[in-house]
Enzyme design. Structure first.
Site, PDB file in Angstrom:
ATOM      1  N   THR A   8      11.230   3.698  26.171  1.00 56.19           N
ATOM      2  CA  THR A   8      11.891   4.961  25.803  1.00 56.19           C
ATOM      3  C   THR A   8      12.746   5.376  26.983  1.00 56.19           C
ATOM      4  O   THR A   8      12.223   5.727  28.045  1.00 56.19           O
ATOM      5  CB  THR A   8      10.863   6.058  25.470  1.00 56.19           C
ATOM      6  OG1 THR A   8      10.062   5.631  24.369  1.00 56.19           O
ATOM      7  CG2 THR A   8      11.565   7.367  25.106  1.00 56.19           C
ATOM      8  N   LYS A  20      13.818   8.317  18.767  1.00 57.40           N
ATOM      9  CA  LYS A  20      12.550   8.421  19.493  1.00 57.40           C
ATOM     10  C   LYS A  20      12.438   9.765  20.196  1.00 57.40           C
ATOM     11  O   LYS A  20      11.350  10.355  20.266  1.00 57.40           O
ATOM     12  CB  LYS A  20      12.425   7.280  20.507  1.00 57.40           C
ATOM     13  CG  LYS A  20      11.177   7.351  21.393  1.00 57.40           C
ATOM     14  CD  LYS A  20       9.885   7.278  20.594  1.00 57.40           C
ATOM     15  CE  LYS A  20       8.647   7.483  21.473  1.00 57.40           C
ATOM     16  NZ  LYS A  20       8.404   6.400  22.428  1.00 57.40           N
ATOM     17  N   LYS A  31       8.257  12.235  31.384  1.00 60.10           N
ATOM     18  CA  LYS A  31       9.479  11.425  31.480  1.00 60.10           C
ATOM     19  C   LYS A  31      10.289  11.538  30.205  1.00 60.10           C
ATOM     20  O   LYS A  31      11.508  11.729  30.223  1.00 60.10           O
ATOM     21  CB  LYS A  31       9.094   9.975  31.778  1.00 60.10           C
ATOM     22  CG  LYS A  31      10.272   9.023  31.942  1.00 60.10           C
ATOM     23  CD  LYS A  31      10.660   8.301  30.658  1.00 60.10           C
ATOM     24  CE  LYS A  31       9.550   7.377  30.172  1.00 60.10           C
ATOM     25  NZ  LYS A  31       9.971   6.609  28.951  1.00 60.10           N
TER      26      LYS A  31
END
Length: 293
Positions: free
Chosen positions: A96, A171, A239
């Site tokens: 990701t 995502k 993150k």
């Protein structure tokens, strides 16, 4: 497309790679720490010392690493994939990372005849082990169709989302929704606890109603058992939320709830708990109320 190189031996990467071996693919493995890849090697994988060595004879190369700089280093850095990649290689990044960086890397690889597909995943460790991941793919549709059988060996819900970068953007949408679910579970169970309810009874009642979800089914029992083993770590969640908020600023979309969740997760990280599972968020909620468990 039987020769696969796989780079990344984390919580998700190891079971994903093992599922590919189980599906009769020939697999070469590389990670920063060889010992983490040992279960894959034991299952029949071959070890490569560098990403370049892993890519040398591969038809398809998969990366599943931590962050944007890691993907850039693996694909384009010294001893990286680009040094040995043959024309026609399909690279699938299942990390990701930044959608914008994904598009730039795709342009660089395309100049050498290599196709990049971004295909981030959702479903946690259990989804990876059981080959039930949700895979969100972006890139050329013809390349996606070529590698779809590979995706089917790792996931159950496989969706073509559009041009390169679309998988990463999808995502990020997923991560917005997930963090709100984790927030709701943490707040709900902290509320139940402070009100004196039995948490196992509360979980059984709410799981069968409109509040029921995959996250509640997986994380609820962990919270009750004080089990902080991560299916997904706080550090990684933060993150992803950083990527979400950066992109939200670019497109001028306000995400007030996500911003609050990011602050609360940051408080957890500041307490030295970045490697705990995201279910540890309940402890921040507890610290804001009378419950000091």
């Amino acid at each position: 497309m039987k020769n696969i190189a796989f780079i990344g031996a984390g919580i998700m990467g190891v079971p994903m790679a093992k599922n590919l071996i189980e599906a009769a693919y020939s697999l070469t493995m590389h990670s920063r720490t060889q010992s983490k890849a040992q279960p894959v090697i034991d299952a029949g994988g071959t070890w490569a010392q560098t990403p370049a060595q892993a890519a040398k004879d591969a038809d398809v190369l998969i990366t599943c690493v931590t962050d944007t700089p890691d993907v850039e280093k693996v694909l384009l850095g010294p001893a990286g994939v680009i040094e040995t990649a043959r024309e026609g290689l399909i690279c699938i990044d299942m990390s990701t990372i930044s959608p914008a960086a994904t598009r730039k890397m795709g342009e660089t690889l395309a100049a050498k005849g290599v196709t990049l597909i971004d295909a981030p995943i959702s479903g946690g460790e259990i989804g990876a082990i059981e080959a039930k991941l949700s895979i969100m793919a972006g890139g050329p549709e013809d390349a996606f169709n070529k590698v779809k059988p590979i995706f089917q060996a790792m996931g159950r819900t496989i969706t073509y989302c559009g041009p390169l970068g679309s998988g990463q953007t999808t995502k990020l949408v997923n991560q917005v929704m997930v963090i709100h679910t984790i927030m709701s579970i943490s707040e709900g169970l902290a509320f139940a606890e402070a009100a004196g309810l039995d948490l196992e009874t509360t979980l059984a009642a709410t799981s069968g109603g409109a509040a029921g979800s995959h996250s509640l089914k997986v994380l609820g029992p962990k919270i009750i058992a004080d089990d902080l083993k991560p299916s997904f770590m706080v550090d990684l969640q933060l993150k992803d939320l950083k990527l979400v908020m950066e992109y939200a600023r670019q497109i001028k979309q306000t995400l007030p709830g996500t911003a609050l969740a990011q602050q609360l997760m940051t408080a957890l990280q500041a307490q030295g708990r970045g490697r705990d599972g995201t279910q540890a968020l309940i402890d921040v909620i507890r610290q804001l109320g009378p419950n000091t468990k």
